[in-house]
Design a protein around this motif. Structure first.
Motif: not given
Length: 128
Positions: A11, A14, A38, A40, A88-91, A124-127
């Motif tokens: 986590l 951004t 990846r 999502a 965030p869209e890379d999550t 992978v989590t992007v906040s």
């Protein structure tokens, strides 16, 4: 046992960075084309990057170009995906895949058709 194992997910906020690793066991990556993908939630799998065997050429999806870097360390039998400027869209769950039968990277949207050996993925989590 022949396998690929991804690690390095987690986590981040951004704008942060992560480095994913794809380690091979039971075989040598030197002669393999390696791809990163990846997926999502609710979306199709996307080819993110590829590194060839023949000349080490690298390729990136437009969505990550300029932010992600793929590299290989043959001494460590590992391929990396350095991810900077995360959004965030890379999550997604990120997967690596490999194949020895092709020497160079095909068209990224069709890369998955050519790679026969896959890892289990790392999240992978992007906040924001």
């Amino acid at each position: 046992q022949l396998q690929l194992v991804e690690s390095g997910g987690g986590l981040v906020h951004t704008g942060g960075s992560l480095r994913l690793s794809c380690a091979a066991s039971g075989f040598t990556l030197d002669y393999y084309v390696i791809g990163w993908f990846r997926q999502a939630p609710g979306k199709e799998r996307e080819g993110v990057s590829c590194i060839s065997v023949s000349d080490g050429s690298t390729y990136y999806a437009d969505s990550v170009k300029g932010r992600f870097t793929i590299s290989r360390d043959n001494a460590k039998n590992t391929v990396y995906l350095q991810m900077n400027g995360l959004k965030p869209e890379d999550t997604a769950v990120y997967y690596c895949a490999a194949d020895p039968k092709i020497g160079s990277c095909p068209y990224l949207p069709e890369l998955h058709k050519y790679l026969g050996r896959w890892g289990q993925g790392t999240l992978v989590t992007v906040s924001s």
